[in-house]
Design a protein around this motif. Structure first.
Motif, PDB file in Angstrom:
ATOM      1  N   VAL A 370       0.807  -1.206   0.000  1.00  0.00           N
ATOM      2  CA  VAL A 370       0.000   0.000   0.000  1.00  0.00           C
ATOM      3  C   VAL A 370       0.848   1.267   0.000  1.00  0.00           C
ATOM      4  O   VAL A 370       0.394   2.336  -0.418  1.00  0.00           O
ATOM      5  N   LEU A 371       2.096   1.170   0.435  1.00  0.00           N
ATOM      6  CA  LEU A 371       2.952   2.356   0.484  1.00  0.00           C
ATOM      7  C   LEU A 371       3.299   2.869  -0.911  1.00  0.00           C
ATOM      8  O   LEU A 371       3.542   4.065  -1.092  1.00  0.00           O
ATOM      9  N   ALA A 372       3.337   1.995  -1.872  1.00  0.00           N
ATOM     10  CA  ALA A 372       3.665   2.405  -3.233  1.00  0.00           C
ATOM     11  C   ALA A 372       2.466   2.909  -4.009  1.00  0.00           C
ATOM     12  O   ALA A 372       2.633   3.406  -5.134  1.00  0.00           O
ATOM     13  N   THR A 373       1.271   2.823  -3.438  1.00  0.00           N
ATOM     14  CA  THR A 373       0.065   3.220  -4.171  1.00  0.00           C
ATOM     15  C   THR A 373       0.045   4.694  -4.556  1.00  0.00           C
ATOM     16  O   THR A 373      -0.290   5.033  -5.707  1.00  0.00           O
ATOM     17  N   PRO A 374       0.366   5.649  -3.653  1.00  0.00           N
ATOM     18  CA  PRO A 374       0.314   7.064  -4.064  1.00  0.00           C
ATOM     19  C   PRO A 374       1.260   7.386  -5.216  1.00  0.00           C
ATOM     20  O   PRO A 374       0.896   8.116  -6.145  1.00  0.00           O
ATOM     21  N   VAL A 375       2.477   6.855  -5.177  1.00  0.00           N
ATOM     22  CA  VAL A 375       3.443   7.150  -6.239  1.00  0.00           C
ATOM     23  C   VAL A 375       2.994   6.519  -7.551  1.00  0.00           C
ATOM     24  O   VAL A 375       3.081   7.149  -8.625  1.00  0.00           O
ATOM     25  N   ARG A 376       2.492   5.292  -7.497  1.00  0.00           N
ATOM     26  CA  ARG A 376       2.021   4.636  -8.726  1.00  0.00           C
ATOM     27  C   ARG A 376       0.844   5.388  -9.333  1.00  0.00           C
ATOM     28  O   ARG A 376       0.763   5.562 -10.555  1.00  0.00           O
ATOM     29  N   ALA A 377      -0.073   5.841  -8.479  1.00  0.00           N
ATOM     30  CA  ALA A 377      -1.228   6.576  -8.997  1.00  0.00           C
ATOM     31  C   ALA A 377      -0.801   7.886  -9.655  1.00  0.00           C
ATOM     32  O   ALA A 377      -1.319   8.272 -10.715  1.00  0.00           O
ATOM     33  N   LEU A 378       0.156   8.594  -9.031  1.00  0.00           N
ATOM     34  CA  LEU A 378       0.622   9.866  -9.600  1.00  0.00           C
ATOM     35  C   LEU A 378       1.353   9.654 -10.911  1.00  0.00           C
ATOM     36  O   LEU A 378       1.130  10.382 -11.885  1.00  0.00           O
ATOM     37  N   VAL A 379       2.199   8.635 -10.986  1.00  0.00           N
ATOM     38  CA  VAL A 379       2.951   8.372 -12.218  1.00  0.00           C
ATOM     39  C   VAL A 379       2.028   7.884 -13.319  1.00  0.00           C
ATOM     40  O   VAL A 379       2.172   8.268 -14.495  1.00  0.00           O
ATOM     41  N   ASN A 380       1.046   7.035 -12.991  1.00  0.00           N
ATOM     42  CA  ASN A 380       0.110   6.565 -14.007  1.00  0.00           C
ATOM     43  C   ASN A 380      -0.760   7.690 -14.551  1.00  0.00           C
ATOM     44  O   ASN A 380      -1.152   7.669 -15.723  1.00  0.00           O
ATOM     45  N   ALA A 381      -1.046   8.688 -13.715  1.00  0.00           N
ATOM     46  CA  ALA A 381      -1.904   9.788 -14.160  1.00  0.00           C
ATOM     47  C   ALA A 381      -1.136  10.862 -14.923  1.00  0.00           C
ATOM     48  O   ALA A 381      -1.633  11.384 -15.934  1.00  0.00           O
ATOM     49  N   CYS A 382       0.068  11.227 -14.457  1.00  0.00           N
ATOM     50  CA  CYS A 382       0.790  12.364 -15.044  1.00  0.00           C
ATOM     51  C   CYS A 382       2.182  12.034 -15.538  1.00  0.00           C
ATOM     52  O   CYS A 382       2.845  12.906 -16.110  1.00  0.00           O
ATOM     53  N   GLY A 383       2.665  10.821 -15.305  1.00  0.00           N
ATOM     54  CA  GLY A 383       4.002  10.472 -15.745  1.00  0.00           C
ATOM     55  C   GLY A 383       5.041  10.693 -14.656  1.00  0.00           C
ATOM     56  O   GLY A 383       4.782  11.342 -13.641  1.00  0.00           O
ATOM     57  N   PRO A 384       6.255  10.168 -14.858  1.00  0.00           N
ATOM     58  CA  PRO A 384       7.308  10.325 -13.840  1.00  0.00           C
ATOM     59  C   PRO A 384       7.703  11.784 -13.601  1.00  0.00           C
ATOM     60  O   PRO A 384       8.207  12.124 -12.526  1.00  0.00           O
ATOM     61  N   ALA A 385       7.508  12.642 -14.578  1.00  0.00           N
ATOM     62  CA  ALA A 385       7.897  14.051 -14.420  1.00  0.00           C
ATOM     63  C   ALA A 385       7.030  14.782 -13.410  1.00  0.00           C
ATOM     64  O   ALA A 385       7.402  15.879 -12.967  1.00  0.00           O
ATOM     65  N   ALA A 386       5.896  14.206 -13.022  1.00  0.00           N
ATOM     66  CA  ALA A 386       5.027  14.887 -12.069  1.00  0.00           C
ATOM     67  C   ALA A 386       5.654  14.962 -10.678  1.00  0.00           C
ATOM     68  O   ALA A 386       5.383  15.895  -9.919  1.00  0.00           O
ATOM     69  N   VAL A 387       6.506  13.995 -10.321  1.00  0.00           N
ATOM     70  CA  VAL A 387       7.119  13.998  -8.984  1.00  0.00           C
ATOM     71  C   VAL A 387       8.039  15.193  -8.790  1.00  0.00           C
ATOM     72  O   VAL A 387       7.870  15.984  -7.850  1.00  0.00           O
ATOM     73  N   PRO A 388       9.069  15.422  -9.636  1.00  0.00           N
ATOM     74  CA  PRO A 388       9.898  16.611  -9.429  1.00  0.00           C
ATOM     75  C   PRO A 388       9.156  17.912  -9.685  1.00  0.00           C
ATOM     76  O   PRO A 388       9.474  18.940  -9.072  1.00  0.00           O
ATOM     77  N   ALA A 389       8.176  17.878 -10.590  1.00  0.00           N
ATOM     78  CA  ALA A 389       7.439  19.112 -10.853  1.00  0.00           C
ATOM     79  C   ALA A 389       6.655  19.560  -9.628  1.00  0.00           C
ATOM     80  O   ALA A 389       6.660  20.743  -9.269  1.00  0.00           O
ATOM     81  N   LEU A 390       5.968  18.619  -8.965  1.00  0.00           N
ATOM     82  CA  LEU A 390       5.214  18.975  -7.765  1.00  0.00           C
ATOM     83  C   LEU A 390       6.135  19.336  -6.607  1.00  0.00           C
ATOM     84  O   LEU A 390       5.887  20.314  -5.882  1.00  0.00           O
ATOM     85  N   ALA A 391       7.217  18.584  -6.426  1.00  0.00           N
ATOM     86  CA  ALA A 391       8.125  18.847  -5.308  1.00  0.00           C
ATOM     87  C   ALA A 391       8.808  20.198  -5.458  1.00  0.00           C
ATOM     88  O   ALA A 391       8.793  21.032  -4.536  1.00  0.00           O
ATOM     89  N   CYS A 392       9.395  20.443  -6.626  1.00  0.00           N
ATOM     90  CA  CYS A 392      10.099  21.711  -6.835  1.00  0.00           C
ATOM     91  C   CYS A 392       9.132  22.873  -6.999  1.00  0.00           C
ATOM     92  O   CYS A 392       9.441  23.997  -6.590  1.00  0.00           O
ATOM     93  N   GLY A 393       7.970  22.626  -7.582  1.00  0.00           N
ATOM     94  CA  GLY A 393       7.003  23.713  -7.746  1.00  0.00           C
ATOM     95  C   GLY A 393       6.465  24.222  -6.426  1.00  0.00           C
ATOM     96  O   GLY A 393       6.363  25.430  -6.207  1.00  0.00           O
ATOM     97  N   ALA A 394       6.127  23.297  -5.515  1.00  0.00           N
ATOM     98  CA  ALA A 394       5.642  23.730  -4.200  1.00  0.00           C
ATOM     99  C   ALA A 394       6.722  24.475  -3.427  1.00  0.00           C
ATOM    100  O   ALA A 394       6.460  25.500  -2.787  1.00  0.00           O
ATOM    101  N   ALA A 395       7.971  23.973  -3.486  1.00  0.00           N
ATOM    102  CA  ALA A 395       9.058  24.662  -2.790  1.00  0.00           C
ATOM    103  C   ALA A 395       9.335  26.024  -3.405  1.00  0.00           C
ATOM    104  O   ALA A 395       9.627  26.990  -2.687  1.00  0.00           O
TER     105      ALA A 395
END
Length: 420
Positions: A370-395
């Motif tokens: 279950v720990l991998a569910t949030p990351v899998r859902a985000l990558v399946n919806a927006c692609g791997p680029a969504a992780v750095p975009a959200l992290a760096c964008g919020a910061a």
């Protein structure tokens, strides 16, 4: 004769007539009155002593001068005193208690009353200098981009063991060029403000963010599909692909970043000289700050388009633009003596990227899928680029909000190092 009246005589100071004198002598009060009248008539009116004006028991401006004596004595301009007072929490409303309309007029009085040598107290004291363009830092800003382009070309033209040597040599030279750029350019911080623990943390998070921009998306994709099975080779078609376009564009963007920092510093100094209040200065610098960040983002977008076209790879706009804005804001705050907020923002973004890689790996353990569910859902919806975009964008948004309050203060631009 009316009752109660007495005849006129010499005792009353009246003339009795020619050849007649009174037997009564003038009283003491009469003699004193006549003496004072004659004395006052003989002394000019301009030399009459006037009563001294009443003054308060305590001079508030003198007390403020004593409290900030070192600042007032070493200041080369009233504007520097105004910025120092503002840094200590004195606002225009506080200056009203000292019978001044704003902090700038209060600083002018403090500058006039501060003791200094005759050479420093002359009327020809120059205002706060505006940073000038120097040929040395202009060349330094172009050096990282040139080395990045050379390293990219070397990776494209070599294979096997030579490619590894080219990558290591390019990485070392880029680190040295970035170190020189951050020491001798508008991106250099003022001397005497080096908190080594904060600087080390900032450097570590910056290296991680740049490394994730180079390898992160391919590594995350491999982690989610059961890998990685091999180390990256630097080739775009390898099992663990390397994104060269974002890093190359960021190295080329060192020159625009330095110019944006120069424009912000020069514009803020000019507005500091023209402003008559802290609110007036803030209202003039805030659009300058936002315009500087917008100019850098637009330039980085053009560089991404150029690099993507030349290398024939996806430009990766979202993650690269947010990372570039984050790095620029962090450096601008560090230049103006604000180091904790950049370290915290960079650390938060790096921690989010670490968590994005760690959660899918932890999800492989029994009962932890279950720990991998949030990351899998985000990558399946927006692609791997969504992780750095959200992290760096919020910061970056958090740092932009913080910079809107700190870099628009007079103290942020008058207490930094004097330009060369």
């Amino acid at each position: 004769m009316p009752s109660g009246a007495e005849p006129w005589d010499a005792g009353a100071g009246e003339w009795l007539g020619p050849g007649r004198t009174s037997s009564r002598t003038p009283s003491a009060s009469t003699r004193a009155f006549v003496t004072s009248e004659s004395a006052s008539a003989s002394v000019p009116a301009s030399s009459v002593a006037r009563p001294a004006p009443r003054r308060g028991a305590v001079d508030p401006v003198k007390a403020l001068l004593h409290r900030h004596r070192e600042l007032c004595e070493r200041a080369v301009d009233p504007l520097e005193i105004a910025a120092g007072l503002e840094a200590h929490g004195i606002t225009d409303r506080t200056a009203a208690r000292f019978r001044h309309r704003d902090v700038f007029s209060l600083a002018e009085e403090l500058y006039a009353r501060a003791p200094r040598s005759s050479a420093e107290a002359g009327p020809g004291t120059e205002p706060l200098p505006v940073p000038r363009v120097r040929a040395n830092w202009v060349l330094l800003t172009l050096l990282p981009g040139a080395l990045g382009a050379a390293t990219t070309a070397g990776l494209r033209l070599t294979h096997g063991h030579p490619r590894l040597l080219v990558a290591v040599a390019g990485l070392l030279t880029l680190c040295l060029a970035a170190r020189a750029l951050l020491r001798h350019s508008p991106l250099a911080g003022p001397p005497g403000t080096r908190a080594w623990h904060t600087m080390s943390a900032t450097r570590a998070w910056t290296v991680w963010l740049l490394g994730y921009a180079l390898f992160g998306d391919g590594l995350l994709n491999d982690v989610l599909t059961g890998g990685p099975d091999a180390l990256p080779t630097g080739a775009p078609d390898a099992p663990w692909p390397t994104a060269v376009v974002p890093v190359l564009a960021l190295t080329l963007a060192c020159a625009p970043a330095a110019w944006c920092a120069h424009l912000l510093g020069a514009g803020a100094r000019r507005r500091l000289a023209d402003s008559r209040g802290l609110e007036d200065f803030t209202a003039g610098v805030r659009p300058l700050l936002f315009g500087t960040v917008t100019l850098f983002v637009g330039t980085l977008t053009a560089l991404l388009l150029l690099c993507g076209t030349v290398l024939r790879q996806p430009p990766a706009y979202a993650q690269t633009l947010t990372l570039g804005a984050l790095l620029l804001l962090a450096r601008l705050l560090a230049v103006h003596r604000h180091r904790r907020a950049p370290a915290l923002a960079l650390g938060t973004a790096a921690a989010a990227e670490v968590a994005a890689l760690a959660l899918p790996l932890t999800g492989r353990l029994p009962g932890c899928a279950v720990l991998a569910t949030p990351v899998r859902a985000l990558v399946n919806a927006c692609g791997p680029a969504a992780v750095p975009a959200l992290a760096c964008g919020a910061a970056a948004l958090a740092l932009l909000f913080h910079a809107g309050h700190t870099l628009t203060r007079a103290s942020a631009h008058a207490l930094t190092e004097a330009p060369e």
